[in-house]
Design a protein around this motif. Structure first.
Motif, PDB file in Angstrom:
ATOM      1  N   UNK A 137     -30.039  -5.950  -3.195  1.00  0.00           N
ATOM      2  CA  UNK A 137     -29.026  -6.967  -3.500  1.00  0.00           C
ATOM      3  C   UNK A 137     -28.904  -7.189  -5.002  1.00  0.00           C
ATOM      4  N   UNK A 138     -30.006  -7.051  -5.726  1.00  0.00           N
ATOM      5  CA  UNK A 138     -29.971  -7.182  -7.183  1.00  0.00           C
ATOM      6  C   UNK A 138     -29.180  -6.024  -7.793  1.00  0.00           C
ATOM      7  N   UNK A 139     -29.396  -4.814  -7.295  1.00  0.00           N
ATOM      8  CA  UNK A 139     -28.650  -3.661  -7.800  1.00  0.00           C
ATOM      9  C   UNK A 139     -27.155  -3.786  -7.491  1.00  0.00           C
ATOM     10  N   UNK A 140     -26.855  -4.303  -6.308  1.00  0.00           N
ATOM     11  CA  UNK A 140     -25.446  -4.486  -5.936  1.00  0.00           C
ATOM     12  C   UNK A 140     -24.807  -5.560  -6.811  1.00  0.00           C
ATOM     13  N   UNK A 141     -25.564  -6.627  -7.122  1.00  0.00           N
ATOM     14  CA  UNK A 141     -25.012  -7.680  -7.985  1.00  0.00           C
ATOM     15  C   UNK A 141     -24.721  -7.129  -9.384  1.00  0.00           C
ATOM     16  N   UNK A 142     -25.602  -6.299  -9.883  1.00  0.00           N
ATOM     17  CA  UNK A 142     -25.371  -5.690 -11.189  1.00  0.00           C
ATOM     18  C   UNK A 142     -24.089  -4.861 -11.179  1.00  0.00           C
ATOM     19  N   UNK A 143     -23.882  -4.113 -10.095  1.00  0.00           N
ATOM     20  CA  UNK A 143     -22.662  -3.315  -9.984  1.00  0.00           C
ATOM     21  C   UNK A 143     -21.441  -4.211  -9.792  1.00  0.00           C
ATOM     22  N   UNK A 144     -21.633  -5.322  -9.106  1.00  0.00           N
ATOM     23  CA  UNK A 144     -20.544  -6.274  -8.875  1.00  0.00           C
ATOM     24  C   UNK A 144     -19.913  -6.703 -10.199  1.00  0.00           C
TER      25      UNK A 144
ATOM     26  N   UNK B 172     -21.473   2.671   2.533  1.00  0.00           N
ATOM     27  CA  UNK B 172     -20.687   2.077   1.446  1.00  0.00           C
ATOM     28  C   UNK B 172     -20.067   0.759   1.877  1.00  0.00           C
ATOM     29  N   UNK B 173     -19.694   0.654   3.163  1.00  0.00           N
ATOM     30  CA  UNK B 173     -19.091  -0.575   3.657  1.00  0.00           C
ATOM     31  C   UNK B 173     -20.070  -1.746   3.581  1.00  0.00           C
ATOM     32  N   UNK B 174     -21.365  -1.465   3.743  1.00  0.00           N
ATOM     33  CA  UNK B 174     -22.367  -2.529   3.646  1.00  0.00           C
ATOM     34  C   UNK B 174     -22.456  -3.051   2.214  1.00  0.00           C
ATOM     35  N   UNK B 175     -22.350  -2.153   1.251  1.00  0.00           N
ATOM     36  CA  UNK B 175     -22.345  -2.582  -0.158  1.00  0.00           C
ATOM     37  C   UNK B 175     -21.124  -3.463  -0.426  1.00  0.00           C
ATOM     38  N   UNK B 176     -19.980  -3.071   0.123  1.00  0.00           N
ATOM     39  CA  UNK B 176     -18.755  -3.860  -0.028  1.00  0.00           C
ATOM     40  C   UNK B 176     -18.931  -5.227   0.621  1.00  0.00           C
TER      41      UNK B 176
ATOM     42  N   UNK C 107     -21.637  -6.946   0.950  1.00  0.00           N
ATOM     43  CA  UNK C 107     -22.448  -7.776   0.044  1.00  0.00           C
ATOM     44  C   UNK C 107     -21.601  -8.271  -1.119  1.00  0.00           C
ATOM     45  N   UNK C 108     -20.780  -7.394  -1.678  1.00  0.00           N
ATOM     46  CA  UNK C 108     -19.930  -7.788  -2.802  1.00  0.00           C
ATOM     47  C   UNK C 108     -18.918  -8.862  -2.397  1.00  0.00           C
ATOM     48  N   UNK C 109     -18.453  -8.821  -1.176  1.00  0.00           N
ATOM     49  CA  UNK C 109     -17.532  -9.855  -0.705  1.00  0.00           C
ATOM     50  C   UNK C 109     -18.231 -11.216  -0.632  1.00  0.00           C
ATOM     51  N   UNK C 110     -19.507 -11.212  -0.268  1.00  0.00           N
ATOM     52  CA  UNK C 110     -20.267 -12.467  -0.271  1.00  0.00           C
ATOM     53  C   UNK C 110     -20.473 -12.949  -1.702  1.00  0.00           C
TER      54      UNK C 110
ATOM     55  N   UNK D 263     -23.412 -14.740   8.529  1.00  0.00           N
ATOM     56  CA  UNK D 263     -24.169 -13.495   8.418  1.00  0.00           C
ATOM     57  C   UNK D 263     -25.528 -13.792   7.812  1.00  0.00           C
ATOM     58  N   UNK D 264     -26.583 -13.088   8.262  1.00  0.00           N
ATOM     59  CA  UNK D 264     -27.898 -13.255   7.626  1.00  0.00           C
ATOM     60  C   UNK D 264     -27.882 -12.871   6.157  1.00  0.00           C
ATOM     61  N   UNK D 265     -26.873 -12.115   5.744  1.00  0.00           N
ATOM     62  CA  UNK D 265     -26.773 -11.700   4.351  1.00  0.00           C
ATOM     63  C   UNK D 265     -26.484 -12.870   3.405  1.00  0.00           C
ATOM     64  N   UNK D 266     -25.822 -13.901   3.921  1.00  0.00           N
ATOM     65  CA  UNK D 266     -25.332 -14.970   3.043  1.00  0.00           C
ATOM     66  C   UNK D 266     -26.472 -15.653   2.295  1.00  0.00           C
ATOM     67  N   UNK D 267     -27.497 -16.084   3.008  1.00  0.00           N
ATOM     68  CA  UNK D 267     -28.603 -16.794   2.357  1.00  0.00           C
ATOM     69  C   UNK D 267     -29.308 -15.899   1.344  1.00  0.00           C
ATOM     70  N   UNK D 268     -29.490 -14.634   1.704  1.00  0.00           N
ATOM     71  CA  UNK D 268     -30.170 -13.707   0.791  1.00  0.00           C
ATOM     72  C   UNK D 268     -29.336 -13.474  -0.465  1.00  0.00           C
ATOM     73  N   UNK D 269     -28.026 -13.322  -0.302  1.00  0.00           N
ATOM     74  CA  UNK D 269     -27.141 -13.127  -1.448  1.00  0.00           C
ATOM     75  C   UNK D 269     -27.082 -14.377  -2.316  1.00  0.00           C
ATOM     76  N   UNK D 270     -27.046 -15.532  -1.684  1.00  0.00           N
ATOM     77  CA  UNK D 270     -27.035 -16.786  -2.449  1.00  0.00           C
ATOM     78  C   UNK D 270     -28.289 -16.898  -3.311  1.00  0.00           C
ATOM     79  N   UNK D 271     -29.427 -16.509  -2.739  1.00  0.00           N
ATOM     80  CA  UNK D 271     -30.683 -16.587  -3.484  1.00  0.00           C
ATOM     81  C   UNK D 271     -30.647 -15.682  -4.714  1.00  0.00           C
ATOM     82  N   UNK D 272     -30.159 -14.448  -4.536  1.00  0.00           N
ATOM     83  CA  UNK D 272     -30.069 -13.522  -5.667  1.00  0.00           C
ATOM     84  C   UNK D 272     -29.066 -14.033  -6.691  1.00  0.00           C
TER      85      UNK D 272
END
Length: 214
Positions: free
Chosen positions: A124-131, A157-161, A163-166, A182-191
Motif C-alpha cells: 500500500x505504501x508503494x501504491x501510494x507513492x505511485x498514486x 492491475x485492477x487491485x492496484x487501481x 487501492x488508488x480509488x480509495x 472493503x477491508x482495504x479502506x481501513x488499511x489505506x486510511x492508516x497508510x
C-alpha cells in the motif's frame, strides 16, 4: 513507545550467513531475505542493516573472531545457525525476549492485512507513492506505471487501481464519495495518515527502499 532492542551474540551467525549469500556483501535494507531475518529476530531491518556494516568493517574484536571462525567455513556456519535455531526456537518471540516491551508496529508493515491477503502495508505504501506520480484520469489498469507496479508485486492491475480509488477518497483535494465497504479502506486510511499528508520526499525514499522486497 519504541522497544529496546536486545541483541545477542548468536544473532551474528544468521546475519553473517545472509551477508555471505551471493552477491556477497551488505544486503539492501528491505530485501526479501533481510526482512525475513528481521521478522525472525523481531529486530527492525534498519538495525540489521547497520549491523551488517559493522560486519563489513570488522568493527570489533568479537566480529573479527567470528569472521576467523566462520568466514571461510560455510559448513561450520550452517551447522551453527541450525543449532542456534534449534536452541532458541524458530520464530518464537517468547524465547528471544524476556521482560522486554515489544512493539511490532514495523512488523505489521510486512504481514498481510487481515481480510485482504496477500496485500501488505508495504504494498500500500508503494501504491501510494505511485498514486502521487499520476493524475486520477491515468489511474487505470492500462497505464504502464500501474501495470509495471502490479507485475512487480504480483497483484492484478485492477487491485492496484482499487487501492488508488480509495486513496482518491482519502485525498482531501478531490472530494470523492465514500467507496463501497472493503477491508482495504481501513488499511489505506492508516497508510494515508502516515504518509499522505507528509513529505513527498520521505514517502518516495521509503517506497524506494521497500521496493527492494519485490
Amino acid at each position: 513507545m519504541a522497544r529496546k532492542i536486545k541483541w545477542e551474540d548468536e544473532f551474528w551467525l544468521p546475519l553473517i550467513q545472509l551477508y555471505l549469500r551471493k552477491p556477497v556483501g551488505v544486503k539492501p535494507m528491505y530485501s526479501k531475505n533481510m526482512v525475513k531475518l528481521a521478522l525472525e529476530l523481531h529486530i527492525p531491518p534498519h538495525t540489521l542493516y547497520e549491523k551488517m556494516f559493522l560486519l563489513r568493517q570488522l568493527a570489533t574484536p568479537r566480529i573479527e573472531r567470528l569472521w576467523e571462525t566462520y568466514g571461510n567455513n560455510k559448513q561450520k556456519l550452517t551447522k551453527g545457525v541450525k543449532l542456534w535455531r534449534k536452541m532458541r526456537g524458530f520464530n518464537s518471540s517468547s524465547d528471544f525476549y524476556d521482560g522486554v516491551e515489544i512493539n511490532e508496529s514495523w512488523e505489521r508493515d510486512f504481514k498481510p492485512v487481515e481480510g485482504i491477503e496477500p496485500i501488505t502495508p508495504v504494498m500500500l505504501i508503494l501504491i501510494l507513492d505511485q498514486y502521487f506520480r499520476l493524475t486520477p484520469v491515468t489511474m487505470t489498469p492500462e497505464t504502464p506505471e500501474i501495470t509495471q507496479l502490479a507485475r512487480r508485486m504480483k497483484l492484478p492491475a485492477q487491485k492496484v487501481v482499487e487501492v488508488m480509488e480509495i486513496y482518491q477518497w482519502c485525498d482531501p483535494y478531490l472530494n470523492r464519495p465514500e467507496p463501497e465497504p472493503s477491508p482495504l479502506i481501513a488499511a489505506c486510511e492508516d497508510v494515508w495518515k502516515r504518509f499522505g499528508n507528509g513529505s513527498a520526499e520521505k514517502l518516495a525514499a521509503t517506497a524506494s527502499l521497500m521496493a527492494e522486497m519485490f
